[in-house]
Motif scaffolding. Structure first.
Motif, PDB file in Angstrom:
ATOM      1  N   LEU A   1      -3.823   3.816  -9.378  1.00  0.00           N
ATOM      2  CA  LEU A   1      -4.667   4.768  -8.491  1.00  0.00           C
ATOM      3  C   LEU A   1      -4.212   6.476  -8.781  1.00  0.00           C
ATOM      4  O   LEU A   1      -3.024   6.589  -8.903  1.00  0.00           O
ATOM      5  CB  LEU A   1      -4.874   4.686  -7.305  1.00  0.00           C
ATOM      6  CG  LEU A   1      -5.174   3.092  -6.495  1.00  0.00           C
ATOM      7  CD1 LEU A   1      -4.937   3.119  -5.126  1.00  0.00           C
ATOM      8  CD2 LEU A   1      -6.636   3.089  -6.887  1.00  0.00           C
TER       9      LEU A   1
ATOM     10  N   ALA B   1      -8.832  -1.179  -0.709  1.00  0.00           N
ATOM     11  CA  ALA B   1      -8.036  -2.334   0.180  1.00  0.00           C
ATOM     12  C   ALA B   1      -9.127  -2.940   1.170  1.00  0.00           C
ATOM     13  O   ALA B   1      -9.212  -4.068   1.375  1.00  0.00           O
ATOM     14  CB  ALA B   1      -7.049  -1.758   0.722  1.00  0.00           C
TER      15      ALA B   1
ATOM     16  N   PHE C   1      -1.076  -1.427  -4.579  1.00  0.00           N
ATOM     17  CA  PHE C   1      -1.828  -0.359  -4.821  1.00  0.00           C
ATOM     18  C   PHE C   1      -1.193   1.040  -4.957  1.00  0.00           C
ATOM     19  O   PHE C   1      -0.392   1.142  -3.866  1.00  0.00           O
ATOM     20  CB  PHE C   1      -2.986  -0.254  -3.670  1.00  0.00           C
ATOM     21  CG  PHE C   1      -4.074  -1.305  -3.572  1.00  0.00           C
ATOM     22  CD1 PHE C   1      -5.276  -1.094  -4.165  1.00  0.00           C
ATOM     23  CD2 PHE C   1      -3.591  -2.652  -3.029  1.00  0.00           C
ATOM     24  CE1 PHE C   1      -6.122  -2.026  -4.046  1.00  0.00           C
ATOM     25  CE2 PHE C   1      -4.747  -3.440  -2.909  1.00  0.00           C
ATOM     26  CZ  PHE C   1      -5.870  -3.303  -3.405  1.00  0.00           C
ATOM     27  N   THR C   2      -0.995   1.525  -6.029  1.00  0.00           N
ATOM     28  CA  THR C   2      -0.301   2.783  -6.284  1.00  0.00           C
ATOM     29  C   THR C   2      -0.346   3.481  -7.139  1.00  0.00           C
ATOM     30  O   THR C   2      -1.179   2.949  -8.227  1.00  0.00           O
ATOM     31  CB  THR C   2       1.340   2.173  -6.168  1.00  0.00           C
ATOM     32  OG1 THR C   2       2.157   3.311  -6.420  1.00  0.00           O
ATOM     33  CG2 THR C   2       1.557   1.170  -7.398  1.00  0.00           C
ATOM     34  N   ASP C   3       0.301   4.782  -7.421  1.00  0.00           N
ATOM     35  CA  ASP C   3       0.142   5.605  -8.735  1.00  0.00           C
ATOM     36  C   ASP C   3       1.493   5.201  -9.690  1.00  0.00           C
ATOM     37  O   ASP C   3       1.125   5.738 -10.570  1.00  0.00           O
ATOM     38  CB  ASP C   3       0.108   7.039  -8.471  1.00  0.00           C
ATOM     39  CG  ASP C   3       1.372   7.513  -7.607  1.00  0.00           C
ATOM     40  OD1 ASP C   3       2.409   6.645  -7.536  1.00  0.00           O
ATOM     41  OD2 ASP C   3       1.151   8.742  -7.197  1.00  0.00           O
TER      42      ASP C   3
ATOM     43  N   LEU D   1       0.729  -1.276   0.027  1.00  0.00           N
ATOM     44  CA  LEU D   1       0.005  -0.048   0.008  1.00  0.00           C
ATOM     45  C   LEU D   1       0.849   1.170  -0.014  1.00  0.00           C
ATOM     46  O   LEU D   1       1.654   1.547   0.975  1.00  0.00           O
ATOM     47  CB  LEU D   1      -0.824  -0.120   1.323  1.00  0.00           C
ATOM     48  CG  LEU D   1      -1.790  -1.171   1.331  1.00  0.00           C
ATOM     49  CD1 LEU D   1      -2.797  -1.210   2.631  1.00  0.00           C
ATOM     50  CD2 LEU D   1      -2.617  -1.588   0.228  1.00  0.00           C
ATOM     51  N   ASP D   2       0.651   2.014  -1.032  1.00  0.00           N
ATOM     52  CA  ASP D   2       1.679   3.332  -1.257  1.00  0.00           C
ATOM     53  C   ASP D   2       0.871   4.355  -0.419  1.00  0.00           C
ATOM     54  O   ASP D   2      -0.224   4.841  -0.714  1.00  0.00           O
ATOM     55  CB  ASP D   2       1.469   3.499  -2.761  1.00  0.00           C
ATOM     56  CG  ASP D   2       2.428   5.016  -3.165  1.00  0.00           C
ATOM     57  OD1 ASP D   2       2.957   5.308  -2.072  1.00  0.00           O
ATOM     58  OD2 ASP D   2       2.737   5.283  -4.393  1.00  0.00           O
ATOM     59  N   GLN D   3       1.681   4.665   0.506  1.00  0.00           N
ATOM     60  CA  GLN D   3       1.272   5.928   1.351  1.00  0.00           C
ATOM     61  C   GLN D   3       2.184   7.257   1.281  1.00  0.00           C
ATOM     62  O   GLN D   3       2.631   7.878   2.162  1.00  0.00           O
ATOM     63  CB  GLN D   3       1.251   5.647   2.775  1.00  0.00           C
ATOM     64  CG  GLN D   3       2.437   4.959   3.373  1.00  0.00           C
ATOM     65  CD  GLN D   3       2.201   4.872   4.912  1.00  0.00           C
ATOM     66  OE1 GLN D   3       1.514   4.943   5.613  1.00  0.00           O
ATOM     67  NE2 GLN D   3       3.509   5.009   5.543  1.00  0.00           N
TER      68      GLN D   3
ATOM     69  N   LEU E   1      -7.502   4.400  -2.170  1.00  0.00           N
ATOM     70  CA  LEU E   1      -6.788   3.052  -1.875  1.00  0.00           C
ATOM     71  C   LEU E   1      -7.364   2.490  -0.407  1.00  0.00           C
ATOM     72  O   LEU E   1      -7.648   1.105  -0.663  1.00  0.00           O
ATOM     73  CB  LEU E   1      -5.227   3.470  -1.562  1.00  0.00           C
ATOM     74  CG  LEU E   1      -4.448   2.471  -1.078  1.00  0.00           C
ATOM     75  CD1 LEU E   1      -2.961   2.825  -1.507  1.00  0.00           C
ATOM     76  CD2 LEU E   1      -4.399   2.113   0.416  1.00  0.00           C
ATOM     77  N   LYS E   2      -7.763   3.434   0.409  1.00  0.00           N
ATOM     78  CA  LYS E   2      -8.296   2.610   1.590  1.00  0.00           C
ATOM     79  C   LYS E   2      -9.736   2.105   1.408  1.00  0.00           C
ATOM     80  O   LYS E   2      -9.917   0.863   1.722  1.00  0.00           O
ATOM     81  CB  LYS E   2      -8.605   3.827   2.651  1.00  0.00           C
ATOM     82  CG  LYS E   2      -7.144   4.273   3.236  1.00  0.00           C
ATOM     83  CD  LYS E   2      -7.380   5.565   4.306  1.00  0.00           C
ATOM     84  CE  LYS E   2      -6.174   6.008   4.673  1.00  0.00           C
ATOM     85  NZ  LYS E   2      -6.503   7.059   5.690  1.00  0.00           N
TER      86      LYS E   2
ATOM     87  N   MET F   1       0.397  10.411  -3.278  1.00  0.00           N
ATOM     88  CA  MET F   1      -0.895   9.617  -2.813  1.00  0.00           C
ATOM     89  C   MET F   1      -2.025  10.585  -2.138  1.00  0.00           C
ATOM     90  O   MET F   1      -2.855  10.200  -1.696  1.00  0.00           O
ATOM     91  CB  MET F   1      -0.809   8.296  -2.342  1.00  0.00           C
ATOM     92  CG  MET F   1      -0.082   7.264  -3.285  1.00  0.00           C
ATOM     93  SD  MET F   1      -1.070   6.741  -4.508  1.00  0.00           S
ATOM     94  CE  MET F   1      -2.307   5.680  -3.676  1.00  0.00           C
TER      95      MET F   1
END
Length: 269
Positions: free
Chosen positions: A183, A63, A152-154, A45-47, A59-60, A51
């Motif tokens: 995303l 997921a 999950f990422t851009d 998970l890309d934070q 994303l949230k 993002m």
């Protein structure tokens, strides 16, 4: 999935008279693939800062919904809050570095997993190589289950502590299947296609808008959790001494319900 068939013949009298009738019932029992073949799933998970805002909110949503779908799939279509049948999910959060969140570790507890997701906050730069390295090295090597990573990422990469292309290839060599969900409004599709197990299939899912997420995570879960039976064709042969009367009635059992494409009575000539 596993498919078992059973034919039950019930004569109206025993022994069956020459002009008598018998009811024939065909039962197909099937389980979806994730029940018969549990999997270990690592969510990456890309934070990172890119993002921030709608992409992280999306994303949230994605997921959390994905975990709910897997929960239902492992529990005969009803979410229970606990993944069943041996399937586990782990979470790697990443920005400049990557962290395998432990606890919960590889977990079956839906609430614990979703708590991690809900507490994500956009921070620094992006190291996809860190995420892929951390994900592949934190699977239990003794687990016989199929291993899947979902990124999950851009796809915007700007920290190169680990080379993302190398780490993706190493994961694939180890038999880990990689899905990428893009995303945001500025997705680096080329990166996602290189990292995914198959760039020309549904292993790369692009959801630039939040309204596209429902289709995105449902497609992803469908790829992982194949139905127990589909595209079924049933042919039944009888001798010339018998006539087929009435309409065929076929009973399907299992989760999800198998979908027949045809069911035909064929008389042997």
């Amino acid at each position: 999935g596993v498919l078992v068939s059973q034919k039950i013949i019930t004569p109206e009298s025993n022994p069956l008279a020459c002009d008598g009738k018998a009811t024939i019932e065909l039962i197909l029992s099937a389980t979806n693939s994730i029940q018969s073949n549990p999997v270990d799933i690592m969510l990456l998970l890309d934070q990172s800062g890119s993002m921030r805002g709608e992409p992280l909110a999306s994303l949230k949503i994605a997921a959390n919904a994905f975990i709910d779908i897997i929960d239902e799939a492992t529990n005969n279509g009803t979410a229970t809050g606990t993944l069943s049948g041996g399937t586990t999910i782990g979470i790697v959060r990443f920005d400049t570095t990557a962290t395998f969140v432990n606890p919960p570790g590889m977990s079956t507890n839906v609430a614990s997993l979703q708590s991690v997701i809900n507490n994500l906050e956009a921070l620094d730069w992006t190291c996809h190589g860190c995420a892929l390295h951390t994900g592949r090295t934190n699977f239990d090597p003794s687990s016989p289950r199929k291993k899947i990573m979902v990124l999950f990422t851009d796809g915007q990469n700007n920290i190169f502590t680990y080379d993302a292309d190398f780490e993706a290839e190493e994961a694939k060599k180890a038999g880990i299947e990689i899905y990428c969900i893009g995303l945001g409004d500025d997705i680096d599709v080329d990166n996602l296609e290189r990292w995914a197990s198959d760039p020309d299939s549904s292993h790369v899912i692009l959801a630039p808008k939040i309204e596209d997420l429902i289709d995105a995570f449902e497609d992803l879960a469908a790829n992982i959790n194949l139905p127990g039976a589909s595209d079924i064709t049933i042919e039944d042969f009888v001798y010339d001494d018998f006539d087929i009367i009435g309409t065929p009635v076929i009973t399907f059992e299992g989760n999800p319900t198998p979908t027949p494409t045809s069911a035909a009575n064929i008389k042997n000539q």
